[in-house]
Design a protein around this motif. Sequence first.
Motif, PDB file in Angstrom:
ATOM      1  N   CYS A  64       1.093  -1.330  -0.029  1.00 54.53           N
ATOM      2  CA  CYS A  64      -0.190   0.070  -0.348  1.00 54.53           C
ATOM      3  C   CYS A  64       0.937   1.065   0.119  1.00 54.53           C
ATOM      4  O   CYS A  64       0.150   2.111   0.838  1.00 54.53           O
ATOM      5  CB  CYS A  64      -1.352   0.049   1.136  1.00 54.53           C
ATOM      6  SG  CYS A  64      -2.504  -1.252   0.861  1.00 54.53           S
ATOM      7  N   GLY A  65       1.989   1.098  -1.053  1.00 55.14           N
ATOM      8  CA  GLY A  65       2.536   2.301  -1.246  1.00 55.14           C
ATOM      9  C   GLY A  65       3.889   2.752  -0.161  1.00 55.14           C
ATOM     10  O   GLY A  65       5.041   3.265  -0.027  1.00 55.14           O
ATOM     11  N   ILE A  66       3.984   2.136   0.878  1.00 50.26           N
ATOM     12  CA  ILE A  66       4.568   2.202   2.208  1.00 50.26           C
ATOM     13  C   ILE A  66       6.286   1.655   1.439  1.00 50.26           C
ATOM     14  O   ILE A  66       7.822   2.062   1.682  1.00 50.26           O
ATOM     15  CB  ILE A  66       5.056   1.179   2.751  1.00 50.26           C
ATOM     16  CG1 ILE A  66       3.472   1.052   3.470  1.00 50.26           C
ATOM     17  CG2 ILE A  66       6.196   0.489   4.195  1.00 50.26           C
ATOM     18  CD1 ILE A  66       3.333   0.779   5.048  1.00 50.26           C
ATOM     19  N   TYR A  67       6.134   0.604   0.436  1.00 52.72           N
ATOM     20  CA  TYR A  67       7.524   0.523  -0.297  1.00 52.72           C
ATOM     21  C   TYR A  67       7.795   0.954  -1.484  1.00 52.72           C
ATOM     22  O   TYR A  67       9.728   1.327  -1.562  1.00 52.72           O
ATOM     23  CB  TYR A  67       7.819  -1.351  -1.424  1.00 52.72           C
ATOM     24  CG  TYR A  67       9.047  -1.805  -1.742  1.00 52.72           C
ATOM     25  CD1 TYR A  67       9.640  -2.029  -1.006  1.00 52.72           C
ATOM     26  CD2 TYR A  67       8.904  -0.865  -2.591  1.00 52.72           C
ATOM     27  CE1 TYR A  67      10.652  -2.411  -2.018  1.00 52.72           C
ATOM     28  CE2 TYR A  67      10.366  -1.583  -3.745  1.00 52.72           C
ATOM     29  CZ  TYR A  67      11.632  -2.540  -3.057  1.00 52.72           C
ATOM     30  OH  TYR A  67      12.394  -2.271  -3.659  1.00 52.72           O
ATOM     31  N   GLY A  68       7.229   1.559  -1.974  1.00 54.81           N
ATOM     32  CA  GLY A  68       7.497   3.172  -2.764  1.00 54.81           C
ATOM     33  C   GLY A  68       8.518   4.591  -1.392  1.00 54.81           C
ATOM     34  O   GLY A  68       9.238   5.101  -2.921  1.00 54.81           O
ATOM     35  N   ILE A  69       8.062   4.844  -0.508  1.00 55.81           N
ATOM     36  CA  ILE A  69       8.774   5.758  -0.054  1.00 55.81           C
ATOM     37  C   ILE A  69       9.962   5.135   0.034  1.00 55.81           C
ATOM     38  O   ILE A  69      11.163   5.800   0.462  1.00 55.81           O
ATOM     39  CB  ILE A  69       8.126   6.049   1.275  1.00 55.81           C
ATOM     40  CG1 ILE A  69       6.677   6.187   0.897  1.00 55.81           C
ATOM     41  CG2 ILE A  69       8.961   6.727   2.628  1.00 55.81           C
ATOM     42  CD1 ILE A  69       6.531   7.953   0.921  1.00 55.81           C
TER      43      ILE A  69
ATOM     44  N   LEU B 220      10.356  14.333   0.845  1.00 55.64           N
ATOM     45  CA  LEU B 220       9.750  14.635  -1.108  1.00 55.64           C
ATOM     46  C   LEU B 220       8.402  13.344  -0.808  1.00 55.64           C
ATOM     47  O   LEU B 220       7.083  13.904  -1.083  1.00 55.64           O
ATOM     48  CB  LEU B 220       9.861  15.212  -2.007  1.00 55.64           C
ATOM     49  CG  LEU B 220      11.167  16.319  -2.231  1.00 55.64           C
ATOM     50  CD1 LEU B 220      11.947  15.820  -3.038  1.00 55.64           C
ATOM     51  CD2 LEU B 220       9.539  17.717  -2.321  1.00 55.64           C
ATOM     52  N   GLY B 221       8.780  12.926  -0.471  1.00 62.51           N
ATOM     53  CA  GLY B 221       7.352  11.043  -0.674  1.00 62.51           C
ATOM     54  C   GLY B 221       6.310  11.856   0.382  1.00 62.51           C
ATOM     55  O   GLY B 221       5.625  11.764  -0.550  1.00 62.51           O
ATOM     56  N   PHE B 222       6.924  11.559   1.679  1.00 64.85           N
ATOM     57  CA  PHE B 222       6.129  12.019   2.652  1.00 64.85           C
ATOM     58  C   PHE B 222       5.195  13.365   2.469  1.00 64.85           C
ATOM     59  O   PHE B 222       3.703  13.146   3.054  1.00 64.85           O
ATOM     60  CB  PHE B 222       6.661  11.668   3.987  1.00 64.85           C
ATOM     61  CG  PHE B 222       7.579  10.713   4.788  1.00 64.85           C
ATOM     62  CD1 PHE B 222       6.116   9.769   5.027  1.00 64.85           C
ATOM     63  CD2 PHE B 222       8.600  10.672   5.145  1.00 64.85           C
ATOM     64  CE1 PHE B 222       6.339   8.700   5.182  1.00 64.85           C
ATOM     65  CE2 PHE B 222       9.003   9.527   5.596  1.00 64.85           C
ATOM     66  CZ  PHE B 222       7.814   8.041   5.267  1.00 64.85           C
TER      67      PHE B 222
END
Length: 156
Positions: free
Chosen positions: A99-104, A131-133
Amino acid sequence: MMSKFCKKCGTELNDDAKFCTSCGERMEQEVVVRSNITGNSFPGISKRSIPLAIILSIVTCAIYTLYWEVKLTDEMNKLLGKTNATSGVMALIYTIITCGIYGIYWLYKMGQNVDEVKGKTGDTGILYLILGFIGLGIIPLALIQDTINDKLDGVY
């Protein structure tokens, strides 16, 4: 001296090779010639227009962004010679599963890769993470693409 390389995977080939010995790709019209002296050409990696990529990301409601992330991952792995690194498709799958955690985490690792390409130690990974956060994840994508484009131009 000139060498012949597979356009698909970048493997160095004999001048008379009809197929790539690594991936099996047919070599007719599928070769990249690179000078061993300059070394500024990277098979399988092409420059991408950053403004166009951003526009396509907006127009496609971020669908193009997913493709862009896959390509950036694979191209960065090729630039750095990381043959066992996580592929772009796997990074995308991990991002979806978590759910996007790996993306960060991916943004952080790509920042470290950018520093490695530039030949410096720095905190680019932390900048991309921040910037991602805060929801500005497209900015690191543009900066990563700029680094790849510069590397292909021989800036680094």
